[in-house]
Motif scaffolding. Structure first.
Motif, mmCIF file in Angstrom:
data_model
loop_
_atom_site.group_PDB
_atom_site.id
_atom_site.type_symbol
_atom_site.label_atom_id
_atom_site.label_comp_id
_atom_site.label_asym_id
_atom_site.label_seq_id
_atom_site.Cartn_x
_atom_site.Cartn_y
_atom_site.Cartn_z
ATOM 1 N N LEU A 121 0.819 -1.206 0.000
ATOM 2 C CA LEU A 121 0.000 0.000 0.000
ATOM 3 C C LEU A 121 0.858 1.263 0.000
ATOM 4 N N LEU A 122 1.976 1.231 0.720
ATOM 5 C CA LEU A 122 2.860 2.391 0.744
ATOM 6 C C LEU A 122 3.471 2.650 -0.626
ATOM 7 N N TRP A 123 3.949 1.614 -1.279
ATOM 8 C CA TRP A 123 4.568 1.781 -2.586
ATOM 9 C C TRP A 123 3.533 2.075 -3.667
ATOM 10 N N GLN A 124 2.331 1.555 -3.506
ATOM 11 C CA GLN A 124 1.261 1.918 -4.434
ATOM 12 C C GLN A 124 0.943 3.412 -4.347
ATOM 13 N N GLY A 125 0.915 3.957 -3.121
ATOM 14 C CA GLY A 125 0.680 5.376 -2.956
ATOM 15 C C GLY A 125 1.781 6.222 -3.572
ATOM 16 N N LEU A 126 3.041 5.765 -3.438
ATOM 17 C CA LEU A 126 4.143 6.491 -4.058
ATOM 18 C C LEU A 126 4.041 6.485 -5.577
ATOM 19 N N CYS A 127 3.673 5.355 -6.145
ATOM 20 C CA CYS A 127 3.544 5.260 -7.606
ATOM 21 C C CYS A 127 2.464 6.192 -8.126
ATOM 22 N N LYS A 128 1.297 6.142 -7.518
ATOM 23 C CA LYS A 128 0.165 6.902 -8.040
ATOM 24 C C LYS A 128 0.265 8.395 -7.725
ATOM 25 N N SER A 129 1.010 8.763 -6.691
ATOM 26 C CA SER A 129 1.185 10.183 -6.415
ATOM 27 C C SER A 129 2.172 10.836 -7.370
ATOM 28 N N THR A 130 3.075 10.053 -7.953
ATOM 29 C CA THR A 130 4.062 10.588 -8.893
ATOM 30 C C THR A 130 3.642 10.376 -10.331
ATOM 31 N N TRP A 131 3.131 9.203 -10.640
ATOM 32 C CA TRP A 131 2.634 8.885 -11.980
ATOM 33 C C TRP A 131 1.149 8.554 -11.832
ATOM 34 N N GLY A 132 0.307 9.550 -12.071
ATOM 35 C CA GLY A 132 -1.117 9.404 -11.765
ATOM 36 C C GLY A 132 -1.839 8.388 -12.614
ATOM 37 N N HIS A 133 -1.349 8.149 -13.840
ATOM 38 C CA HIS A 133 -2.039 7.207 -14.722
ATOM 39 C C HIS A 133 -1.020 6.312 -15.404
ATOM 40 N N CYS A 134 -1.280 5.020 -15.325
ATOM 41 C CA CYS A 134 -0.536 4.004 -16.082
ATOM 42 C C CYS A 134 -1.538 2.937 -16.510
ATOM 43 N N SER A 135 -1.315 2.380 -17.665
ATOM 44 C CA SER A 135 -2.230 1.343 -18.154
ATOM 45 C C SER A 135 -2.260 0.145 -17.227
ATOM 46 N N PHE A 190 -0.258 13.641 -19.079
ATOM 47 C CA PHE A 190 -1.108 14.614 -18.382
ATOM 48 C C PHE A 190 -1.018 14.465 -16.865
ATOM 49 N N CYS A 191 -0.825 13.245 -16.377
ATOM 50 C CA CYS A 191 -0.831 12.971 -14.934
ATOM 51 C C CYS A 191 0.567 12.809 -14.351
ATOM 52 N N THR A 192 1.607 13.137 -15.119
ATOM 53 C CA THR A 192 2.985 12.967 -14.662
ATOM 54 C C THR A 192 3.688 14.312 -14.644
ATOM 55 N N ARG A 193 4.472 14.554 -13.582
ATOM 56 C CA ARG A 193 5.200 15.813 -13.448
ATOM 57 C C ARG A 193 6.713 15.606 -13.417
#
Length: 354
Positions: A121-135, A190-193
């Protein structure tokens, strides 16, 4: 007799001088003692006040929905020193604390609290907070899938993209992170910074299909035109020089802005008669597809005004009256008040493409 009297007078004067010196010396010593005591008392008071402020500020920082300060203090034994063991806390509180760490600190924390810091869950949060969308987010995870491993792959792919955009996109596709679709690539961008905006600008100039899908992801409904243009250029950076690519961006933005605000366009007169094209809908009714020529003109005017007002090389800044006159000369149906509000926005907030 005269000599004896002179000797007695000299002895008396010497004793009086010694007495005065002792009095002055005692007064000096007393003043030094008083000043030293005062200094010590002031220094002690300052240290005590600083200690109280530090303790109170520390308690305020760690207090949340529950009093974490007292919780940590209660669980800390008298013999134990240093930071409290997170395994002694409730799991919800431990995960909340670790969720504030970045990837590097979380890896370091896993050396001490392996089960906690390696939680998916911690690493999932890190992934989605940095890269908001992935297939891959919307797919069934393959056997042996790990969000920690996915984070490393996303970070590697972003670095590759910032060096060579085509290779970066191919890397994401080879790892199953992105599908080979312009819409999926546009959503990812669009969802990546973390992508380099200069490399991204080159990539979008070459992949116009991705650019089209990226433009449609913007929602400019009920936004003021300069603010919408700023949001657009935050995701799709404008080129440094005027050219075909800048004209393409402004054209696409104008169409999207009109599509998001059809009522506003008619209210402001930004879709004048004679600028539209008649067509038929599925029910057989006539409607008009208004070309956003006026919005296109306004966008160019806003960009030129931004350069004029913000550039240090321009000595004579354009006045509000001059901007209104020049803009209405190009788009006559636009009201003077609306153009004046455009000028005020650029003057107060700044460049639309900075």
């Amino acid at each position: 007799m005269n000599r004896a009297n002179r000797c007695q007078q000299a002895g008396a004067g010497l004793q009086m001088g010694q007495g005065l010196w002792r009095v002055a010396r005692n007064q000096q010593l007393q003043q030094e003692v008083y000043s030293e005591q005062g200094y010590l008392s002031r220094e002690q008071s300052r240290r005590m006040a600083a200690s109280n402020i530090s303790n109170s500020s520390h308690r305020k920082q760690v207090q949340g929905g529950i009093d974490i300060y007292h919780l940590l203090k209660a669980r800390k034994s008298k013999e134990q020193e240093g930071f409290i063991n997170l395994e002694m806390l409730p799991p919800e509180l431990s995960f909340t604390i670790l969720s504030y760490l970045n990837a590097t600190d979380l890896c370091l924390a896993s050396c001490v609290w392996q089960d906690l810091a390696n939680d998916e869950l911690l690493w999932q949060g890190l992934c989605k907070s940095t890269w908001g969308h992935c297939s891959i987010y919307n797919k069934n995870p393959p056997l042996g899938f790990s969000f920690r491993k996915l984070y490393m792959q996303l970070d590697e792919g972003s670095l590759t993209f910032n060096a060579n955009p085509d290779e970066g996109v191919n890397y994401f596709m080879s790892k199953g992170i992105l599908d080979d679709s312009s819409k999926e690539i546009a959503k990812f961008i669009f969802c990546t910074r973390t992508l380099n905006w200069k490399k991204l600008r080159i990539y979008l100039d070459e992949r116009r299909d991705v650019l089209d899908d990226l433009v449609t992801l913007h929602n400019f409904r009920n936004q003021f035109l300069p603010n919408a243009l700023r949001e657009f250029f935050r995701h799709i950076h404008a080129p440094e020089e005027r050219g075909e690519y800048l004209e393409t961006l402004i054209t696409k933005f104008s169409h999207r802005f009109c599509a998001c605000n059809p009522d506003l366009m008619r209210e402001l007169g930004l879709s004048p008669a004679g600028k539209g094209q008649a067509d038929w809908d599925e029910g057989g009714f006539v409607f008009f597809l208004f070309l956003p020529d006026a919005v296109y003109v306004l966008c160019y005017s806003l960009i030129l005004l931004s350069i004029d007002l913000t550039s240090p090389h321009v000595k004579n800044k354009m006045s509000k009256r001059e901007f209104i006159r020049n803009t209405r000369r190009a788009a006559q149906n636009i009201s003077e008040d609306f153009v004046g509000h455009l000028y005020d926005n650029i003057y107060l907030i700044g460049h639309v493409a900075a």
